[in-house]
Design a protein around this motif. Structure first.
Motif, mmCIF file in Angstrom:
data_model
loop_
_atom_site.group_PDB
_atom_site.id
_atom_site.type_symbol
_atom_site.label_atom_id
_atom_site.label_comp_id
_atom_site.label_asym_id
_atom_site.label_seq_id
_atom_site.Cartn_x
_atom_site.Cartn_y
_atom_site.Cartn_z
ATOM 1 N N TRP A 1 6.247 -7.249 3.638
ATOM 2 C CA TRP A 1 6.062 -5.961 2.964
ATOM 3 C C TRP A 1 6.872 -4.836 3.612
ATOM 4 O O TRP A 1 7.255 -3.878 2.964
ATOM 5 N N SER B 1 -3.404 -0.687 -4.933
ATOM 6 C CA SER B 1 -3.379 -1.472 -3.708
ATOM 7 C C SER B 1 -1.957 -1.690 -3.203
ATOM 8 O O SER B 1 -1.239 -0.718 -3.001
ATOM 9 N N ARG B 2 -1.491 -2.942 -3.075
ATOM 10 C CA ARG B 2 -0.119 -3.130 -2.580
ATOM 11 C C ARG B 2 0.873 -2.452 -3.532
ATOM 12 O O ARG B 2 1.904 -1.941 -3.108
ATOM 13 N N SER C 1 -4.727 2.593 -2.284
ATOM 14 C CA SER C 1 -3.455 2.093 -1.740
ATOM 15 C C SER C 1 -3.576 1.653 -0.283
ATOM 16 O O SER C 1 -2.764 0.866 0.196
ATOM 17 N N TRP D 1 -11.981 -1.657 3.020
ATOM 18 C CA TRP D 1 -10.719 -2.079 3.647
ATOM 19 C C TRP D 1 -9.620 -1.018 3.497
ATOM 20 O O TRP D 1 -8.741 -0.890 4.348
ATOM 21 N N THR E 1 -3.782 0.998 3.791
ATOM 22 C CA THR E 1 -2.787 1.011 4.863
ATOM 23 C C THR E 1 -1.391 0.746 4.285
ATOM 24 O O THR E 1 -1.235 -0.124 3.431
ATOM 25 N N ILE F 1 -1.945 -5.832 9.031
ATOM 26 C CA ILE F 1 -1.170 -5.853 7.781
ATOM 27 C C ILE F 1 0.190 -6.523 7.992
ATOM 28 O O ILE F 1 0.673 -7.260 7.129
ATOM 29 N N PHE G 1 1.084 -9.799 6.007
ATOM 30 C CA PHE G 1 2.116 -9.565 4.981
ATOM 31 C C PHE G 1 3.424 -9.116 5.643
ATOM 32 O O PHE G 1 3.881 -7.989 5.432
ATOM 33 N N LYS H 1 0.938 1.232 -2.830
ATOM 34 C CA LYS H 1 1.818 1.575 -1.712
ATOM 35 C C LYS H 1 3.235 1.791 -2.271
ATOM 36 O O LYS H 1 3.925 2.745 -1.910
ATOM 37 N N GLU I 1 -7.877 -1.796 8.020
ATOM 38 C CA GLU I 1 -6.657 -2.611 8.125
ATOM 39 C C GLU I 1 -5.675 -1.914 9.088
ATOM 40 O O GLU I 1 -5.129 -0.851 8.781
ATOM 41 N N HIS J 1 -12.867 -2.858 -5.058
ATOM 42 C CA HIS J 1 -11.409 -2.775 -5.174
ATOM 43 C C HIS J 1 -10.981 -3.086 -6.613
ATOM 44 O O HIS J 1 -10.663 -4.227 -6.926
HETATM 45 C C1 GCU Z 1 -4.918 -7.065 1.000
HETATM 46 C C2 GCU Z 1 -4.131 -6.192 1.937
HETATM 47 C C3 GCU Z 1 -4.094 -4.737 1.467
HETATM 48 C C4 GCU Z 1 -3.662 -4.669 0.031
HETATM 49 C C5 GCU Z 1 -4.539 -5.562 -0.801
HETATM 50 C C6 GCU Z 1 -4.134 -5.647 -2.277
HETATM 51 O O1 GCU Z 1 -6.275 -6.740 1.079
HETATM 52 O O2 GCU Z 1 -4.689 -6.301 3.207
HETATM 53 O O3 GCU Z 1 -3.222 -3.969 2.263
HETATM 54 O O4 GCU Z 1 -3.674 -3.337 -0.419
HETATM 55 O O5 GCU Z 1 -4.463 -6.880 -0.315
HETATM 56 O O6 GCU Z 1 -2.983 -5.493 -2.607
HETATM 57 O O7 GCU Z 1 -5.037 -5.903 -3.079
#
Ligand code: GCU
Length: 398
Positions: A284, A234-235, A258, A325, A260, A277, A281, A238, A272, A379
């Protein structure tokens, strides 16, 4: 527009031509075709990197001087694994600067193994339930309380059994996940390329931190120099992708769900959006990226180009079918749009349609160096994903 160096002025998004399709990886910003591996390396790859720094993530500092502390080495998992805890110090920064508290788990009976490096949100002590693992200061502040709660997520026993290591630290070692520019590593770097709105955001800082993890792993004789994989969810996925895109010492990349700002494009994304985003955030990214909210078609880059920067190195994009998402379908478009760069660099890239599901076997016949693998999940990360990830790593890191 010359983006190989940081321009002094930032063109507003409305001054950038709109393109609704994902920009062609093999057409340079000046409109000329990129026809050889050399042109990719010398011209196109650097200009794409500059554009991501400039318009999306911000410019990160060069590699700093580091020193690796001695720390403890101890047997864990009933003697099957060795845990090494090593502090990474930034020796050119003031003494109160952050440090990285890296934990490295490797199979006890092997000399040198491929290792997955990933940021963990719980703290190193959440990886296995063992009092030997230090609860670091940042993990005490930002992580979970209980030991071992992430053991079925990181599956370190499974990694060890299959001959891999896991190296990890808490992202707050580099900077906490909140919108406060006075915290973390960022305030220690005043002089960075680019005008003020292009200052690095937290994802760039985390990616930079991962690269410092790579610095340390390359000094570790228990780690195979040509076997460094980076993973993140996820974040943190990224950040893993960004690290892999910029650092060719990373041999394999697994951006897990990962979304958006990761593998999933900004264009045509009904989940998203850039607007969503950057509003939720803001820390970020750099301060220019939010200007593309509502007009992602003006971005000079899109996320398939970040995937392309990993080429020719192997990349497995892992996604959950019910993880809406993150938009796995658009992530697949991103992977597919990066494939021509793998071809240009002499790799097979995608095999077939590039998509594997659930129990599909990840073997030489079914995947190339680039693929998306999906499981029926929301997720999360679990053993089923690791089975596929390790099969993919077996193929490419041997
Ligand atoms: C939120 C955010 C996502 C991110 C996620 C996470 O949902 O919108 O961009 O990837 O958190 O890190 O779990």
């Amino acid at each position: 527009m010359d983006q190989t160096t940081a321009p002094a002025d930032v063109p507003t998004p409305s001054a950038i031509p709109a393109r609704s399709a994902l920009p062609d990886p093999l057409v340079a910003f000046d409109g000329t075709a990129v026809e050889t591996a050399d042109e990719w390396d010398v011209r196109r790859r650097p200009e794409i990197q500059r554009a991501f720094e400039h318009y999306v993530y911000g410019y990160a500092p060069d590699a700093p001087a580091i020193e690796i502390g001695t720390g403890q080495s101890t047997a864990v998992l009933d003697g099957r694994a060795t845990l090494e805890e090593r502090t990474i110090y930034f020796t050119d920064l003031p003494a109160d600067a952050p440090t990285i508290e890296l934990a490295v788990f490797t199979p006890a009976d092997r000399d040198s193994v491929p290792v997955f490096l990933g940021l963990n949100n719980g703290g190193n002590h959440a990886i296995i339930d063992d009092p030997a693992v230090t609860i670091t200061d940042t993990a005490a502040e930002f992580g979970v309380e209980d030991r071992g709660v992430a053991s079925e997520y990181w599956c370190v026993e499974q990694l060890i059994e299959r001959g891999y290591g896991l190296a990890t630290f808490h992202p707050a070692d580099i900077g906490p996940d909140r919108d406060d520019p006075t915290e973390g590593i960022q305030p220690y770097y005043a002089d960075l390329p680019g005008p003020a709105p292009t200052r690095w955001g937290t994802i760039a800082a985390w990616a930079w931190g991962l690269r410092r993890g790579v610095d340390a792993l390359l000094e570790n004789p228990r780690v195979r120099d040509d076997g460094i994989a980076v993973i993140g969810h996820s974040r943190l996925g990224k950040a893993a992708l960004l690290a892999g895109a910029f650092d060719e010492r990373i041999d394999l990349v697994v951006p897990h769900q990962s979304g958006t700002g990761g593998v999933t494009p900004a264009r045509d994304n009904d989940q998203e959006t850039v607007a969503a985003i950057t509003e939720a955030f803001p820390h970020w990214f750099n301060d220019l990226f939010p200007a593309f909210g509502g007009r992602p078609e003006r971005l000079p880059v899109d996320q398939h180009l970040l995937v392309a920067l990993v080429a020719p190195r192997p990349l497995l994009d892992t996604e959950g079918t019910r993880d809406y998402w993150t938009n796995p379908g658009r992530a697949l478009d991103s992977i597919r749009a990066a494939d021509p760069v793998y071809d240009l660099l002499g790799e097979d890239g995608l095999v077939g349609d590039g998509l594997l599901y659930g129990d599909d076997k990840v073997t030489a016949g079914t995947v190339g160096t680039l693929a998306q693998y999906r499981r029926e999940t929301e997720h999360t990360l679990n053993q089923g994903y690791w089975d596929a990830i390790l099969d993919f790593a077996d193929l490419h890191l041997g």
